[in-house]
Design a protein around this motif. Structure first.
Motif, PDB file in Angstrom:
ATOM      1  N   ALA A  62      -4.388 -16.549 -37.080  1.00  0.00           N
ATOM      2  CA  ALA A  62      -3.085 -16.155 -37.619  1.00  0.00           C
ATOM      3  C   ALA A  62      -2.717 -17.016 -38.821  1.00  0.00           C
ATOM      4  O   ALA A  62      -2.124 -16.532 -39.796  1.00  0.00           O
ATOM      5  CB  ALA A  62      -2.023 -16.262 -36.532  1.00  0.00           C
ATOM      6  N   LEU A  63      -3.059 -18.309 -38.765  1.00  0.00           N
ATOM      7  CA  LEU A  63      -2.803 -19.195 -39.897  1.00  0.00           C
ATOM      8  C   LEU A  63      -3.548 -18.710 -41.139  1.00  0.00           C
ATOM      9  O   LEU A  63      -2.981 -18.664 -42.243  1.00  0.00           O
ATOM     10  CB  LEU A  63      -3.249 -20.613 -39.531  1.00  0.00           C
ATOM     11  N   TRP A  64      -4.809 -18.339 -40.958  1.00  0.00           N
ATOM     12  CA  TRP A  64      -5.608 -17.887 -42.101  1.00  0.00           C
ATOM     13  C   TRP A  64      -5.008 -16.622 -42.722  1.00  0.00           C
ATOM     14  O   TRP A  64      -4.894 -16.526 -43.956  1.00  0.00           O
ATOM     15  CB  TRP A  64      -7.048 -17.647 -41.663  1.00  0.00           C
ATOM     16  N   ALA A  69      -3.310 -14.451 -29.549  1.00  0.00           N
ATOM     17  CA  ALA A  69      -2.607 -15.732 -29.565  1.00  0.00           C
ATOM     18  C   ALA A  69      -3.529 -16.888 -29.212  1.00  0.00           C
ATOM     19  O   ALA A  69      -3.136 -18.043 -29.279  1.00  0.00           O
ATOM     20  CB  ALA A  69      -1.427 -15.704 -28.598  1.00  0.00           C
ATOM     21  N   THR A  70      -4.770 -16.570 -28.820  1.00  0.00           N
ATOM     22  CA  THR A  70      -5.751 -17.593 -28.466  1.00  0.00           C
ATOM     23  C   THR A  70      -7.052 -17.260 -29.184  1.00  0.00           C
ATOM     24  O   THR A  70      -7.085 -16.422 -30.075  1.00  0.00           O
ATOM     25  CB  THR A  70      -5.972 -17.626 -26.942  1.00  0.00           C
ATOM     26  N   ARG A  93      -2.167  -8.662 -39.323  1.00  0.00           N
ATOM     27  CA  ARG A  93      -2.801  -8.182 -38.090  1.00  0.00           C
ATOM     28  C   ARG A  93      -1.954  -8.495 -36.861  1.00  0.00           C
ATOM     29  O   ARG A  93      -1.706  -7.630 -36.016  1.00  0.00           O
ATOM     30  CB  ARG A  93      -4.186  -8.822 -37.952  1.00  0.00           C
ATOM     31  N   VAL A  94      -1.486  -9.751 -36.748  1.00  0.00           N
ATOM     32  CA  VAL A  94      -0.711 -10.118 -35.556  1.00  0.00           C
ATOM     33  C   VAL A  94       0.643  -9.417 -35.529  1.00  0.00           C
ATOM     34  O   VAL A  94       1.183  -9.152 -34.454  1.00  0.00           O
ATOM     35  CB  VAL A  94      -0.536 -11.646 -35.467  1.00  0.00           C
ATOM     36  N   GLY A 123       3.773  -5.676 -32.503  1.00  0.00           N
ATOM     37  CA  GLY A 123       4.599  -4.480 -32.472  1.00  0.00           C
ATOM     38  C   GLY A 123       4.070  -3.431 -31.507  1.00  0.00           C
ATOM     39  O   GLY A 123       4.829  -2.832 -30.740  1.00  0.00           O
ATOM     40  N   LEU A 124       2.758  -3.222 -31.523  1.00  0.00           N
ATOM     41  CA  LEU A 124       2.153  -2.256 -30.605  1.00  0.00           C
ATOM     42  C   LEU A 124       2.300  -2.700 -29.152  1.00  0.00           C
ATOM     43  O   LEU A 124       2.607  -1.897 -28.269  1.00  0.00           O
ATOM     44  CB  LEU A 124       0.678  -2.069 -30.947  1.00  0.00           C
ATOM     45  N   ALA A 125       2.064  -3.986 -28.893  1.00  0.00           N
ATOM     46  CA  ALA A 125       2.191  -4.486 -27.523  1.00  0.00           C
ATOM     47  C   ALA A 125       3.617  -4.316 -27.015  1.00  0.00           C
ATOM     48  O   ALA A 125       3.842  -3.904 -25.868  1.00  0.00           O
ATOM     49  CB  ALA A 125       1.778  -5.952 -27.459  1.00  0.00           C
TER      50      ALA A 125
END
Length: 747
Positions: free
Chosen positions: A137-139, A337-338, A314-315, A320-322
């Protein structure tokens, strides 16, 4: 030196664009790429026009070590765009890293795997500073979603910070020293011409320092030791194998998503991600309404705005989908998240979302790509999809069986045996196989080519690899596989190791399994072609004596029947019966051991029953009154376990001895309902040793004794499971007890 150092994250679309744009702008004399230097003379092969993803598979084997590793490439790999853009501008292309077999890469399975474990402290601080869950997520937050302006400077600052003062190991130092020599040599040869260097960002700071001074001659490409076999081949790869969320530590997770990001940018990638998830869920009959999609899109847009993303990342889309599609509580952390493979308990909808992000793309090699000899030896003869029935009594059937077993040992996909000779029944002479098409077959064959040039040589090497450090059970498996594969030379090596292990065995169950295998191979020469071996006979004899010695030392009170221990006594009986005279086994001494164990009360019930059965089956008559022995052993808590041992060894003797079935019926009938429920699971296991025909005979005799003209089929074909019937009886008993206690019924 006019050297441009581009530190990249492997499989990053943003880095891939930067690399391609830089090379087209600079038009360097040399493009140097982190990759196996022993592939430099095959650069034309690598750029033939394959459908990506592909990988360079490197196999290595010597007397002490075998190693296989991959250098994966997809459309958005910076290394790939460096090669293709460099070819377009006429640059000289060179891989500059050590070969994959080199000891410096001995622990590396994937050359382009992330190295974030080496700088967790720095990336952890950055994740906390930017309020993101992990390095992926950082990237995305720093590089993939942001505009390309200033990307090179941001990357340089990031990797300088990440590398920092990290102390590298000797492996990284060796690799970086080697790559730096290539850089110095290329810069010297280019003169005033520019050079572009593309490596993992972790290596960039060190390479910039090391390239300033040192030897400027072209480095030698290391050669493998003279007693080693090392080879590299191109293999088709797949997004599934490239996906970090599928457990493969590649540079980036969700390759399907990043393919869309590479092709059409973040906005279109977010839309396609949502479409892929929706289509996959609907294919699996999961309801996804238009309202759900609107909610998911609105949530993703809101999250992107809150997180400072110019477009949904992406996240953002996944969160949103989840939120829109999962109504239940989520018991485990969301996978994005991992890092690593999906955890047990992941919600099914989340699992399908991850699969949709991964994508199903499979690479294809150009038809001119050289392939290892094993591929050419197997593909023409493996056969098309379908079912095969092989008669092992015929030479043609045995030869076909050996080929298929060699492919099975090499783990070639789409080759599955559904029935045939087993460890416990080597005499079966019919074998059935199911052959199916598989996209993974060609890659598996190419990778297995590191074992040998044909199926026989490759299977022998693969089996030999399983021997060092193997226990008795594993050696028994190897022994049986070598026989099924028709590999007599390897069998001798396994037998030597097996003979030594048998003499020191301490586990009766494992020893019995080994004895079963060795005896089957010693007996069935027409099938295995392994009889007459002095070592094999020694294994049988030594294992038989060792098993009897171990059995007499076993102690233990009532406990569930140990089927492996019972199987060891069965193996001893068969060895005495079929090999005793030939191998000089002392049957009378064995009977003495069996008689002592059968009456020893500190021995486990299953072993006492098996020992009584061993003597009964070998003599043809019981050493003591069997009816008295049955009565003495019929304790509800352990009767079934004792009978399991007895039935396993003397099933036919019990069935055909007058009064035995009637005695068992009487003893079961005398049990209280509670005792019957206690004894039932073990009794079921014990009577499971009778095959269907004999169970029907037992049922017939019991029906004749108790119910006159009723059908035995009705007794053996209950509409409900026996456990359910027993549970119903227990419930009835509790209800009756409660009614009697309250005076509602009389006794």
């Amino acid at each position: 030196m006019a050297v441009t150092f581009l530190g990249v994250r492997h499989h990053s679309p943003a880095c891939a664009r930067l690399v391609a744009d830089t090379i087209r702008s600079v038009r360097p004399a040399y493009v140097l790429v982190e990759g196996p230097a022993d592939m430099n003379h095959r650069m034309d092969e690598l750029l033939l026009g394959h459908e990506l993803p592909i990988a360079v598979y490197s196999g290595y084997r010597d007397p002490e070590r075998r190693h296989g590793s991959w250098t994966p490439l997809c459309d958005y790999s910076p290394e790939w765009t460096a090669l293709t853009a460099g070819r377009d501008v006429g640059a000289e292309l060179r891989f500059i890293d050590l070969p994959a077999w080199h000891p410096a890469l001995a622990e590396v399975r994937n050359r382009y795997a992330d190295a974030e474990a080496r700088y967790n402290e720095v990336t952890g601080r950055l994740c906390r500073a930017f309020s993101v869950d992990n390095v992926d997520a950082l990237w995305d937050h720093l590089f993939e979603i942001e505009p390309a302006d200033g990307l090179a400077e941001r990357l340089a600052a990031y990797f300088d910070l990440v590398r920092g003062d990290t102390r590298t190991g000797s492996d990284d130092m060796a690799r970086e020293a080697y790559m730096a020599q290539w850089i110095r040599a290329a810069a010297a040869d280019a003169g005033d011409g520019p050079v572009v260097v593309v490596t993992g960002g972790f290596h960039r700071p060190a390479l910039m320092r090391l390239a300033e001074q040192g030897d400027r001659s072209w480095p030698e490409v290391p050669q493998p030791p003279v007693d080693a076999v090392a080879a590299s081949y191109l293999v088709p790869y797949s997004f599934r194998r490239l996906d970090a969320l599928d457990g493969y530590q590649s540079g980036m997770p969700s390759p399907g998503y990043y393919q869309h990001l590479w092709e059409s940018g973040p906005a279109d990638a977010a839309r396609r991600l949502t479409e892929a998830v929706t289509a996959r869920l609907r294919e699996r009959r999961q309801p996804v309404s238009t309202a759900d999609l609107i909610a998911a899109r609105a949530t993703a847009d809101g999250l992107a705005l809150m997180r400072g993303h110019p477009l949904p990342a992406r996240v953002d889309v996944l969160d949103g989908l989840a939120g829109a599609l999962v109504d239940e509580a989520i018991e485990v952390p969301l996978p994005w998240a991992t890092r690593g493979s999906l955890r047990a308990g992941t919600h099914p909808v989340i699992v399908e979302m991850i699969a949709a992000l991964s994508g199903d793309r499979v690479g294809r090699l150009h038809h001119s790509t050289p392939l290892p000899p094993l591929v050419h030896a197997v593909l023409p003869v493996v056969g098309g999809p379908g079912e095969e029935r092989l008669d092992l009594g015929e030479e043609a059937g045995r030869e076909r069986s050996r080929l298929l077993h060699r492919l099975r040992v090499l783990r070639i996909p789409g080759v599955v045996r559904t029935s045939g000779p087993r460890l416990m029944d080597g005499a079966e002479l019919v074998e059935r196989w199911t052959l199916t098409e598989s996209d993974d077959r060609l890659p598996a064959l190419i990778e297995a080519g590191g074992y040998g040039v044909d199926p026989q040589e490759a299977a022998a090497a693969a089996l030999a690899e399983r021997i060092p450090g193997a226990g008795l059970d594993q050696l028994a498996d190897v022994l049986f596989d070598t026989a099924l594969c028709g590999l007599g030379e390897l069998t001798g090596q396994v037998l030597d190791d097996l003979a030594r292990a048998v003499g020191a065995a301490t586990d009766l169950g494992s020893l019995g399994r080994t004895l079963t295998v060795a005896l089957a191979m010693w007996r069935h020469d027409d099938l295995f072609r392994t009889s007459g071996s002095t070592t094999l006979g020694m294994v049988v004899a030594t294992a038989t004596r060792r098993a009897l010695w171990l059995a007499e030392d076993v102690r233990g009170g009532p406990a569930p029947a140990d089927l492996h221990r019972i199987g060891a006594v069965v193996a001893v009986r068969d060895a005495l019966r079929h090999a005793g005279p030939s191998l000089g086994l002392d049957t009378q001494a064995a009977l003495g051991v069996a008689d002592r164990i059968a009456v020893r009360q500190d021995a486990p019930p299953d072993l006492r029953g098996a020992s009584l059965g061993l003597g009964w089956s070998l003599r043809g008559t019981a050493a003591a009154d069997p009816a008295r022995a049955v009565r003495g052993a019929f304790v509800p808590a352990s009767a079934g376990d004792w009978l399991a041992g007895l039935f396993a060894l003397a099933r036919e003797e019990v069935l055909h001895t007058g009064g035995m079935l009637e005695l068992l019926d009487e003893l079961v009938g005398e049990l209280t309902d509670h005792d019957f429920l206690v004894a039932l699971p073990a009794l079921r296991q014990a009577f499971g040793f009778f095959p269907p025909r004999e169970r029907h005979l037992i049922a017939t005799r019991l029906v004749e004794r108790r119910a006159g003209g009723a059908s035995a089929w009705d007794l053996t074909r209950l509409d409900a499971a026996p456990e359910l019937v027993a549970a119903g009886r227990a419930l009835d008993e509790r209800v009756d007890a409660a009614l009697r206690r309250e005076g509602l019924i009389t006794p």
